[in-house]
Design an enzyme around this catalytic site. Structure first.
Site, short mmCIF file in Angstrom:
data_model
loop_
_atom_site.label_atom_id
_atom_site.label_comp_id
_atom_site.label_asym_id
_atom_site.label_seq_id
_atom_site.Cartn_x
_atom_site.Cartn_y
_atom_site.Cartn_z
N HIS A 79 2.52 1.67 6.88
CA HIS A 79 3.36 0.76 7.66
C HIS A 79 4.34 0.01 6.77
CE1 HIS A 79 -0.11 -1.88 6.51
NE2 HIS A 79 0.83 -2.80 6.36
N HIS A 135 6.05 -6.40 2.91
CA HIS A 135 5.41 -5.40 2.05
C HIS A 135 5.49 -4.02 2.70
CE1 HIS A 135 1.83 -6.53 4.59
NE2 HIS A 135 1.57 -5.25 4.49
N GLU A 141 1.08 -2.56 -0.77
CA GLU A 141 -0.31 -2.55 -0.36
C GLU A 141 -0.82 -1.12 -0.43
OE1 GLU A 141 -0.96 -3.66 3.76
OE2 GLU A 141 -3.10 -4.00 3.45
#
Lengths: 134, 134
Positions: free
Chosen positions: A7, A79, A130
């Site tokens: 994502h 992020h 991440e």
């Protein structure tokens, strides 16, 4: 090592307005807001055919995205998340190449219920990365 | 209306260092640098299973990402690109909902040889959005 882009997370100052932009302006499929008190955010998922956009808004006083929105009042990309098969192997490999893992270096359970780690933006072109064990 | 996330573009101050981070640190498949003089950038494509990351570095004096790197010397995410089937229909719909199209509003041929438009970041949570006719 990294697999799919899981994502892109966008911090937004006004969740309703952001949802309307994506739903009415961009014609995307926009989910309902979900409070995630353990992570200090309210999230709206936007499902695209190949990945997700996550609209993030602070929840509670200690939200980890509060500081980001203070610095970027209009919002911004917070992020990006890459999937890995083995998060501990990924962590150890990254540390061996000199990349810094945020926090105590131990994976936490992320917003999708899977182990995650964050890498220092200074090691990745100003971009908070991440890693999520898929 | 929007379809796949075509790519995430990251502006980087040092293309070799960024390529090494993604290749050696994150274990990604990193392509060779490609000069795109018409767009004022040198690009490295990183192919993920479901989308692409584009590392962008300024090429020439009038590079459109020079100002971004002046403001963000460590680099950062520059834009995200969504695919649309019909870029003129998408543009007209977005304008009708109040979103602003950058430039003269006419699609240009982008770095992939396809028509593209950019939307004003202020209308999308501080995030520069590119639309590409897939």
């Amino acid at each position: 090592m990294i697999g799919r882009l899981n994502h892109v997370a966008i911090a937004v100052p006004d969740l309703d307005a952001a949802a309307a932009q994506y739903r009415d302006g961009l014609g995307a499929t926009v989910g309902a807001p979900q409070d995630e008190p353990d992570h200090g955010v309210t999230v709206i998922f936007i499902e695209l055919p190949n990945t997700k956009i996550e609209l993030l808004h602070p929840l509670g006083e200690d939200s980890p995205i509060r500081g980001f929105l203070d610095k970027n009042p209009a919002g911004g990309i917070h992020h990006i998340c890459y999937e890995v098969d083995d998060i501990l192997a990924a962590r150890d490999h990254l540390k061996a190449t000199g990349a810094r893992v945020l926090g105590d270096g131990e994976p936490k359970i992320g917003a999708h219920g899977k182990p995650v780690l964050f890498l220092h933006p200074k090691d990745f072109n100003g971009c908070l990365v991440e890693l999520e064990q898929a």
